[in-house]
Motif scaffolding. Structure first.
Motif, short mmCIF file in Angstrom:
data_model
loop_
_atom_site.label_atom_id
_atom_site.label_comp_id
_atom_site.label_asym_id
_atom_site.label_seq_id
_atom_site.Cartn_x
_atom_site.Cartn_y
_atom_site.Cartn_z
N SER A 82 -7.86 2.39 7.56
CA SER A 82 -8.78 2.38 6.42
C SER A 82 -8.77 1.09 5.61
N GLU A 83 -7.77 0.23 5.83
CA GLU A 83 -7.68 -0.97 5.00
C GLU A 83 -7.70 -2.26 5.83
N ALA B 273 -1.05 10.98 1.18
CA ALA B 273 -0.80 10.01 0.10
C ALA B 273 -0.52 10.71 -1.22
N THR C 79 -11.16 8.72 -2.64
CA THR C 79 -12.11 7.97 -1.83
C THR C 79 -13.49 8.15 -2.43
N LEU D 263 0.83 -1.21 0.00
CA LEU D 263 0.00 0.00 0.00
C LEU D 263 0.86 1.26 0.00
N GLU E 67 -2.50 5.09 8.44
CA GLU E 67 -3.68 5.27 7.58
C GLU E 67 -4.12 3.94 6.98
N ALA E 68 -3.16 3.15 6.53
CA ALA E 68 -3.48 1.84 5.95
C ALA E 68 -4.13 0.92 6.97
N LYS F 45 0.55 5.21 1.23
CA LYS F 45 -0.25 5.24 2.45
C LYS F 45 0.66 4.95 3.63
N SER F 46 0.54 5.78 4.65
CA SER F 46 1.29 5.51 5.87
C SER F 46 0.73 4.25 6.52
N ASN G 22 -6.12 9.62 1.89
CA ASN G 22 -5.83 8.96 0.61
C ASN G 22 -5.79 9.97 -0.54
N TYR H 235 -8.66 1.88 -2.62
CA TYR H 235 -8.50 1.13 -1.36
C TYR H 235 -8.37 -0.33 -1.77
#
Length: 465
Positions: free
Chosen positions: A63-64, A286, A244, A49, A59-60, A55-56, A240, A117
């Motif tokens: 959100s993931e 991002a 999104t 990612l 954050e990943a 993506k940090s 992101n 995503y």
């Protein structure tokens, strides 16, 4: 590749019959197996990612990855209840019968996921498909190649292709898959491609779930706390880098409150996504997925400015595909940026005088995937919710409605078809089957011919039905 795809499809066509007999415990074990596969590949997923979207890890995670752990655990806790047959009422003609609804797996499902995503939007429908008892073919996006490769490795290491297969490839691979008679197709992406998916699926009368997008507006009324709203919008818009599907697409704010909102928004952006020396912080912000998408966003900015819009902030693209947070004022409602989903860190601000005008501005466009309302006035909130159709609504916040698995998530018309997450995802991959068990004293035989002497029966039916 074509031969490989057809071979996998045939294996799954045979295995889906066996899966029809799977019970809740067997499906729960498969969901736990999926969780273990994710846990053992977490570092690979986070690394992928970062390479695809910068993506940090934080954050990943939010959100993931953690999002999917939550979906898996919610399904495990509730699957037995979802699978249970549901008794329903009787009618006059089956007064003594027992009627129920049972959920049967659709069979072999195709999941085509996007690049924005790439992990979450592949795994989320997969969780639902497993819970519903289906075989699955995954087609992750070629535009996020590192994450697609990580998913392919994770799935191939953990599952037999007759159960779950991940097939990487370009557009031609998706086209080859869509020529096959899947029992269900789940697509997340743009409305333009969604129409093509639906057309291809119609050749086999395959059912579809389309998670699309659209221009999700934010209405700020005269009672809204603008500082709070600006902070939430800044986060929702720029996570992101705006890529999104439910990101706030544009702001509709009272004319006399516009400048105050702009001030709070720019402060929030600086606080969240910039370093102390005024530079964009790449550890939290991002990048744009590729040059083609970046060029499209720059073109939207250029056309807006040529059409009279005021570029207040941003609009700068660096060599590493970082597009600075961009704010536009005085945007024409007929400009391209107000006609298509932005899908990037650009925020147009539109003004209105009366709330009815704001509602009219939004209703000129396709029904959005999300609608955001900031207000302390219950009447105004109700007015907007009733008069503006959308896939979902979030009042005094943005994005977070997607995190509640008790709610259906989906669009309407141009923003999608069908729903997902939790029980709604389980239903998307299931056939709601009507089952009636008639008793040996069936009243329905009273309406069989011959009809002589049965006038009284039909009179009673007319009265009771």
């Amino acid at each position: 590749m074509i031969e490989q795809i057809e071979s996998i499809f045939q294996q799954q066509q045979l295995f889906k019959i066996q899966l029809r007999y799977s019970d809740a415990q067997q499906r729960i074990e498969k969901l736990r197996k999926l969780r273990r596969a994710i846990e053992s590949n977490e570092d690979l997923i986070y690394e992928a990612l970062a390479k695809d979207l910068r993506k940090s890890r934080n954050e990943a995670a939010i959100s993931e990855v953690l999002f999917i752990y939550g979906e898996i655990e919610f399904a495990i806790r509730n699957l037995r209840k979802w699978m249970r047959s549901k008794s329903v009422g009787r009618s006059v003609t089956n007064l003594l019968a027992k009627s129920s609804i049972v959920y049967q797996p659709k069979g072999v499902a195709l999941i085509i996921s996007p690049w924005n995503y790439p992990f979450q939007l592949t795994m989320s429908p997969l969780v639902s498909a497993i819970a519903a008892g289906n075989c699955v073919v995954l087609k992750p996006s070629e535009h996020s190649p590192y994450t697609s490769a990580a998913i392919q490795k994770m799935i191939s290491d953990s599952f037999d292709v007759k159960e779950i297969a991940c097939i990487e490839g370009e557009k031609s691979t998706a086209e080859a898959l869509l020529k096959l008679p899947f029992d269900h197709v789940f697509f997340t992406g743009s409305s333009t491609i969604g129409k093509q998916i639906m057309k291809a699926a119609s050749n086999h009368l395959s059912s579809v779930t389309l998670e699309l997008g659209g221009k999700s507006p934010v209405i700020l009324d005269e009672t809204a706390n603008l500082e709070t709203a600006a902070n939430k919008v800044a986060w929702g818009k720029l996570i992101n880098a705006g890529q999104t599907c439910i990101a706030p697409d544009y702001i509709v704010v009272q004319e006399n409150r516009r400048d105050e909102f702009v001030r709070h928004y720019l402060n929030a952006v600086k606080k969240m996504f910039f370093t102390m020396d005024g530079k964009i912080d790449p550890t939290v912000y991002a990048k744009i997925i590729n040059q083609k998408h970046a060029d499209r966003l720059l073109d939207l900015i250029r056309k807006s400015v040529l059409d009279g819009a005021q570029l207040v902030e941003g609009g700068i693209l660096s060599e590493d595909l970082t597009l600075s947070p961009t704010l536009l004022l005085d945007v024409s409602l007929d400009n391209a940026i107000m006609e298509e989903e932005i899908f990037g860190p650009i925020l147009p601000v539109i003004t209105y005088v009366k709330l009815e005008e704001a509602i009219s501005i939004i209703n000129r466009r396709e029904k959005p995937l999300a609608l955001y309302v900031f207000s302390e006035n219950k009447h105004s909130i109700q007015q907007v919710v009733q008069q503006v159709p959308s896939g979902g609504v979030c009042v005094n916040d943005v994005l977070i409605h997607v995190s509640n698995p008790h709610l259906p998530f989906g669009g309407v018309n141009g923003s999608g078809q069908g729903s997902c997450h939790g029980f709604f995802g389980f239903k998307a991959f299931s056939h709601e089957r009507a089952v009636m068990r008639q008793c040996k004293y069936a009243l329905s035989t009273l309406i069989y011919p011959p009809y002589q002497g049965k006038k009284i029966i039909f009179k009673l039916l007319k009265k009771w039905i």
